[in-house]
Design an enzyme around this catalytic site. Structure first.
Site, PDB file in Angstrom:
ATOM      1  N   PHE A  11      23.580  15.883  12.648  1.00  0.00           N
ATOM      2  CA  PHE A  11      22.042  16.149  12.364  1.00  0.00           C
ATOM      3  C   PHE A  11      22.275  17.162  13.135  1.00  0.00           C
ATOM      4  CE2 PHE A  11      17.611  15.654  13.656  1.00  0.00           C
ATOM      5  CZ  PHE A  11      17.239  16.934  12.622  1.00  0.00           C
ATOM      6  N   ILE A  12      22.280  17.404  14.680  1.00  0.00           N
ATOM      7  CA  ILE A  12      21.920  18.745  15.043  1.00  0.00           C
ATOM      8  C   ILE A  12      22.847  19.815  15.361  1.00  0.00           C
ATOM      9  CG2 ILE A  12      20.499  19.819  17.316  1.00  0.00           C
ATOM     10  CD1 ILE A  12      19.729  17.137  17.930  1.00  0.00           C
ATOM     11  N   ASP A  32      34.700  16.527  15.200  1.00  0.00           N
ATOM     12  CA  ASP A  32      33.617  15.885  14.985  1.00  0.00           C
ATOM     13  C   ASP A  32      34.407  14.285  14.958  1.00  0.00           C
ATOM     14  OD1 ASP A  32      30.542  15.521  15.181  1.00  0.00           O
ATOM     15  OD2 ASP A  32      31.537  13.760  13.361  1.00  0.00           O
ATOM     16  N   ILE A  59      36.250  12.670  21.029  1.00  0.00           N
ATOM     17  CA  ILE A  59      35.966  13.234  22.086  1.00  0.00           C
ATOM     18  C   ILE A  59      36.508  12.776  23.816  1.00  0.00           C
ATOM     19  CG2 ILE A  59      33.576  14.736  22.090  1.00  0.00           C
ATOM     20  CD1 ILE A  59      31.793  12.295  23.479  1.00  0.00           C
ATOM     21  N   ASP A 134      14.862  13.572  25.491  1.00  0.00           N
ATOM     22  CA  ASP A 134      13.358  13.180  26.566  1.00  0.00           C
ATOM     23  C   ASP A 134      14.210  12.005  27.292  1.00  0.00           C
ATOM     24  OD1 ASP A 134      13.064  12.203  24.952  1.00  0.00           O
ATOM     25  OD2 ASP A 134      10.975  13.212  24.557  1.00  0.00           O
ATOM     26  N   GLU A 135      14.178  10.954  26.257  1.00  0.00           N
ATOM     27  CA  GLU A 135      14.428   9.764  26.718  1.00  0.00           C
ATOM     28  C   GLU A 135      14.939   8.597  27.986  1.00  0.00           C
ATOM     29  OE1 GLU A 135      15.325   6.866  23.361  1.00  0.00           O
ATOM     30  OE2 GLU A 135      13.838   8.440  22.030  1.00  0.00           O
ATOM     31  N   TYR A 159      20.516   2.935  24.794  1.00  0.00           N
ATOM     32  CA  TYR A 159      21.110   3.932  24.101  1.00  0.00           C
ATOM     33  C   TYR A 159      20.701   4.862  25.507  1.00  0.00           C
ATOM     34  CZ  TYR A 159      20.269   9.295  22.239  1.00  0.00           C
ATOM     35  OH  TYR A 159      19.733  10.110  22.409  1.00  0.00           O
ATOM     36  N   LYS A 163      22.606   8.123  27.959  1.00  0.00           N
ATOM     37  CA  LYS A 163      22.242   9.294  27.616  1.00  0.00           C
ATOM     38  C   LYS A 163      22.173   9.686  29.226  1.00  0.00           C
ATOM     39  CE  LYS A 163      22.468  12.449  25.170  1.00  0.00           C
ATOM     40  NZ  LYS A 163      23.440  12.982  24.210  1.00  0.00           N
ATOM     41  N   ASN A 188      12.247  14.671  19.708  1.00  0.00           N
ATOM     42  CA  ASN A 188      12.833  14.123  19.210  1.00  0.00           C
ATOM     43  C   ASN A 188      12.385  15.223  17.834  1.00  0.00           C
ATOM     44  OD1 ASN A 188      11.206  11.548  20.334  1.00  0.00           O
ATOM     45  ND2 ASN A 188      12.344  11.101  17.773  1.00  0.00           N
ATOM     46  N   LYS A 198      16.354   7.504  11.437  1.00  0.00           N
ATOM     47  CA  LYS A 198      15.193   7.806  12.073  1.00  0.00           C
ATOM     48  C   LYS A 198      14.274   8.156  11.487  1.00  0.00           C
ATOM     49  CE  LYS A 198      19.055   8.562  14.659  1.00  0.00           C
ATOM     50  NZ  LYS A 198      19.612   9.856  14.792  1.00  0.00           N
TER      51      LYS A 198
HETATM   52  P1  NAD Z   1      23.730  12.126  15.021  1.00  0.00           P
HETATM   53  O1  NAD Z   1      23.594  11.333  15.488  1.00  0.00           O
HETATM   54  O2  NAD Z   1      23.023  12.800  13.490  1.00  0.00           O
HETATM   55  O3  NAD Z   1      24.671  12.689  15.277  1.00  0.00           O
HETATM   56  C1  NAD Z   1      26.400  12.702  15.904  1.00  0.00           C
HETATM   57  C2  NAD Z   1      27.410  13.228  15.202  1.00  0.00           C
HETATM   58  O4  NAD Z   1      28.489  12.784  16.752  1.00  0.00           O
HETATM   59  C3  NAD Z   1      28.528  12.868  14.526  1.00  0.00           C
HETATM   60  O5  NAD Z   1      28.666  14.127  13.663  1.00  0.00           O
HETATM   61  C4  NAD Z   1      29.137  11.995  14.728  1.00  0.00           C
HETATM   62  O6  NAD Z   1      29.972  11.802  14.179  1.00  0.00           O
HETATM   63  C5  NAD Z   1      29.425  12.889  16.357  1.00  0.00           C
HETATM   64  N1  NAD Z   1      30.327  11.441  16.840  1.00  0.00           N
HETATM   65  C6  NAD Z   1      29.698  10.150  17.241  1.00  0.00           C
HETATM   66  N2  NAD Z   1      30.977   9.925  18.258  1.00  0.00           N
HETATM   67  C7  NAD Z   1      31.825  10.512  18.149  1.00  0.00           C
HETATM   68  C8  NAD Z   1      32.904  10.765  19.229  1.00  0.00           C
HETATM   69  N3  NAD Z   1      33.251   9.507  20.427  1.00  0.00           N
HETATM   70  N4  NAD Z   1      33.938  11.958  18.999  1.00  0.00           N
HETATM   71  C9  NAD Z   1      33.266  13.144  18.139  1.00  0.00           C
HETATM   72  N5  NAD Z   1      32.642  13.039  17.778  1.00  0.00           N
HETATM   73  C10 NAD Z   1      31.313  11.864  17.352  1.00  0.00           C
HETATM   74  O7  NAD Z   1      22.956  12.902  16.067  1.00  0.00           O
HETATM   75  P2  NAD Z   1      21.764  13.864  16.419  1.00  0.00           P
HETATM   76  O8  NAD Z   1      20.519  13.577  16.043  1.00  0.00           O
HETATM   77  O9  NAD Z   1      22.168  15.135  16.493  1.00  0.00           O
HETATM   78  O10 NAD Z   1      22.213  13.696  18.258  1.00  0.00           O
HETATM   79  C11 NAD Z   1      23.063  15.505  18.761  1.00  0.00           C
HETATM   80  C12 NAD Z   1      22.702  15.164  20.074  1.00  0.00           C
HETATM   81  O11 NAD Z   1      21.658  15.148  20.306  1.00  0.00           O
HETATM   82  C13 NAD Z   1      22.583  13.521  20.923  1.00  0.00           C
HETATM   83  O12 NAD Z   1      23.873  14.240  21.774  1.00  0.00           O
HETATM   84  C14 NAD Z   1      22.121  13.442  21.127  1.00  0.00           C
HETATM   85  O13 NAD Z   1      22.230  11.728  21.853  1.00  0.00           O
HETATM   86  C15 NAD Z   1      21.180  14.075  21.527  1.00  0.00           C
HETATM   87  N6  NAD Z   1      19.651  14.391  21.018  1.00  0.00           N
HETATM   88  C16 NAD Z   1      19.329  14.573  19.973  1.00  0.00           C
HETATM   89  C17 NAD Z   1      17.333  14.439  19.134  1.00  0.00           C
HETATM   90  C18 NAD Z   1      17.552  13.387  18.316  1.00  0.00           C
HETATM   91  O14 NAD Z   1      15.721  13.759  17.771  1.00  0.00           O
HETATM   92  N7  NAD Z   1      18.031  13.454  16.501  1.00  0.00           N
HETATM   93  C19 NAD Z   1      17.180  14.435  19.883  1.00  0.00           C
HETATM   94  C20 NAD Z   1      16.995  14.906  21.819  1.00  0.00           C
HETATM   95  C21 NAD Z   1      18.763  14.767  22.250  1.00  0.00           C
HETATM   96  O1  DAU Z   2      13.266  11.399  22.534  1.00  0.00           O
HETATM   97  C1  DAU Z   2      14.390  11.984  21.875  1.00  0.00           C
HETATM   98  C2  DAU Z   2      15.156  10.742  20.895  1.00  0.00           C
HETATM   99  O2  DAU Z   2      14.560  11.166  19.459  1.00  0.00           O
HETATM  100  C3  DAU Z   2      16.803  11.185  20.502  1.00  0.00           C
HETATM  101  O3  DAU Z   2      17.570  11.290  21.821  1.00  0.00           O
HETATM  102  C4  DAU Z   2      17.095  10.058  20.238  1.00  0.00           C
HETATM  103  O4  DAU Z   2      18.471  10.452  19.631  1.00  0.00           O
HETATM  104  C5  DAU Z   2      16.014   9.724  18.053  1.00  0.00           C
HETATM  105  O5  DAU Z   2      17.202   9.183  17.716  1.00  0.00           O
HETATM  106  C6  DAU Z   2      15.036   9.321  18.817  1.00  0.00           C
HETATM  107  O6  DAU Z   2      14.413   8.107  18.975  1.00  0.00           O
HETATM  108  P1  DAU Z   2      13.430   7.909  18.550  1.00  0.00           P
HETATM  109  O7  DAU Z   2      13.861   6.499  18.845  1.00  0.00           O
HETATM  110  O8  DAU Z   2      11.845   8.733  19.686  1.00  0.00           O
HETATM  111  O9  DAU Z   2      13.416   8.268  16.928  1.00  0.00           O
HETATM  112  P2  DAU Z   2      13.397   7.356  15.731  1.00  0.00           P
HETATM  113  O10 DAU Z   2      13.105   8.235  14.362  1.00  0.00           O
HETATM  114  O11 DAU Z   2      13.942   5.967  15.723  1.00  0.00           O
HETATM  115  O12 DAU Z   2      12.007   6.799  15.898  1.00  0.00           O
HETATM  116  C7  DAU Z   2      10.398   7.608  16.195  1.00  0.00           C
HETATM  117  C8  DAU Z   2       9.458   6.996  16.343  1.00  0.00           C
HETATM  118  O13 DAU Z   2       9.231   5.772  15.273  1.00  0.00           O
HETATM  119  C9  DAU Z   2       9.662   5.392  17.578  1.00  0.00           C
HETATM  120  O14 DAU Z   2       8.627   4.958  17.869  1.00  0.00           O
HETATM  121  C10 DAU Z   2      10.138   4.235  16.182  1.00  0.00           C
HETATM  122  C11 DAU Z   2       9.357   4.814  15.375  1.00  0.00           C
HETATM  123  N1  DAU Z   2       9.516   3.940  14.423  1.00  0.00           N
HETATM  124  C12 DAU Z   2      11.123   4.021  13.948  1.00  0.00           C
HETATM  125  C13 DAU Z   2      11.508   3.844  12.989  1.00  0.00           C
HETATM  126  C14 DAU Z   2      13.341   4.016  12.167  1.00  0.00           C
HETATM  127  C15 DAU Z   2       9.299   2.826  13.009  1.00  0.00           C
HETATM  128  O15 DAU Z   2       7.922   2.570  13.667  1.00  0.00           O
HETATM  129  N2  DAU Z   2       9.609   2.585  11.767  1.00  0.00           N
HETATM  130  C16 DAU Z   2      11.196   2.962  11.811  1.00  0.00           C
HETATM  131  O16 DAU Z   2      11.847   2.850  11.112  1.00  0.00           O
END
Ligand code: NAD
Ligand code: DAU
Length: 352
Positions: A11-12, A32, A59, A134-135, A159, A163, A188, A198
């Protein structure tokens, strides 16, 4: 000049690479593993673009990473690769330890070995930027101030613990070996290419499919929400001007309870894609069993990033959600493609 971006099909990572080329011609090598969360098609618009090289790999594969570093001589490595879904870490933590902890360790080792081969000017310029969350800071009381970079680490899920461990390794490689690292801890994200496990993309997808919108517990858990492109601009800014060894909190100043987020999405969909029966999507909301160990509140104080590096988010929650809903309405084919058989199994396991 080249940068190496890991996790670039997620995603990111994919938003980051696409946005990078909107502003730079500097080549990107993408690495990836293409887990269930990685989608090569996210980067499909770059096929045939000489500036971009995609490599399918892990990685934690030290010979592969060492070879890529030697061949491409990047000036920076940005580590987005991770297992990222909290609920999956609760059902099965092992992959999280393997990629987020062991994988990051192997990546750091390969990068350190490469960095040691550079001449002094290149050594000084090199950066390892680790994308974190931030988690790691744990859960906040309702009236507690938002997380600053000085908050102690108190991760509560497998998780966030994985991290946190990776953040500590990154810090140690700077302190011990002098590797020029930067760490970002972001709240998030939401926006295009967000995997529909998500909350926000799941709610948009389920709403349009006429399915239930699952809210864990009472829905009063609070998260800070940031549009993904703002996260990408923060990472570019930290890469450009961050102080080596420093960590930067990234957030949107958008604290919202989950139920409020879901109501907002339903109301937006009611306007943009009304149900054929004229009822509101809010009627699909379904309160389900809470997430074990569910963190009650996260809030990010991103003052350092604004004060020291002049970064601010461009989107409000309202403008970001409007763009996100529009993207999902316009890209329902993308959603259907990622909603594979394995994903359906996950949904029935998680919400049964
Ligand atoms: P994501 O799950 O959408 O993507 C993760 C990517 O990493 C995928 O493309 C997957 O194939 C790849 N990957 C997984 N294991 C791997 C490995 N061993 N080697 C190479 N590639 C691998 O995650 P995201 O939401 O894009 O998050 C990216 C980063 O940002 C993560 O480190 C996550 O902890 C951090 N982050 C995410 C959020 C959020 O809200 N999504 C917020 C803060 C930080
Ligand atoms: O805070 C940053 C984090 O945000 C990232 O590090 C993670 O990679 C990312 O997945 C996200 O974690 P959350 O657990 O906060 O995200 P999620 O979208 O899974 O859930 C957001 C909130 O919504 C959380 O309080 C749980 C709730 N939730 C989630 C799902 C999937 C529900 O109530 N129902 C649901 O079905």
């Amino acid at each position: 000049m080249t940068i190496l971006v890991t996790g670039s099909a997620g995603f990111i990572g994919s938003n980051f690479v696409l946005d990078w080329f909107a502003g730079h011609d500097e080549p990107v090598v993408s690495l990836d593993k293409l887990t269930y969360a990685g989608n090569r098609a996210n980067l499909g618009s770059l096929d045939g673009d000489e500036r971009h090289t995609f490599v399918h790999g892990d990685i934690g594969d030290s010979p592969l990473v060492a070879g890529l570093l030697k061949q491409h001589q990047p000036r920076a490595v940005l580590n987005f690769a991770a297992e990222s879904h909290v609920d999956r870490s609760i059902l099965g933590p092992e992959d999280f330890i393997q990629t987020n902890v062991v994988g990051t360790f192997h990546l750091l080792e390969a990068v350190r070995a490469y960095w040691c081969t550079l001449d002094t000017p290149h050594k000084v310029e090199f950066r390892f930027l680790h994308v974190s969350t931030d988690e790691v800071y744990g859960s906040l009381a309702p009236d507690a101030p938002a997380f600053t970079e000085n908050n102690p680490y108190q991760p509560n899920s497998p998780y966030s613990a994985s991290k946190a461990a990776s953040d500590h390794l990154v810090r140690a490689y700077h302190h011990t070996y002098g590797l020029p690292v930067l760490t970002t801890n972001c709240s998030n994200n939401y926006g295009p290419y967000h995997f529909p496990e998500k909350l926000i993309p799941l709610v948009i997808r389920n709403a349009l499919a006429g399915e239930a919108l699952p809210i864990y517990g009472d829905g009063q858990q609070i998260r800070d929400w940031l549009y993904v492109k703002d996260h990408c601009s923060a990472i570019r800014r930290v890469l450009e001007a961050g102080n080596v060894g420093e960590t930067y909190n990234v957030g949107g100043w958008n604290e919202k309870a989950n139920l409020e987020v879901v109501h907002h999405i339903c109301d937006t969909l009611d306007q943009e894609a009304p149900r054929s029966d004229g009822h509101s999507y809010r009627e699909q909301i379904n309160f389900v069993k809470d997430r074990p160990g569910h963190d009650r509140r996260y809030a990010i104080d991103a003052t350092r990033l604004e004060r020291e590096l002049g970064w601010k988010p461009a989107e409000t929650f309202e403008t970001g959600i409007a763009k996100t809903v529009r993207w999902y309405l316009d890209n329902q084919g993308w959603v259907e493609n990622v909603v594979s058989g394995a994903y359906r199994e996950w949904l029935s396991r998680q919400y049964s």
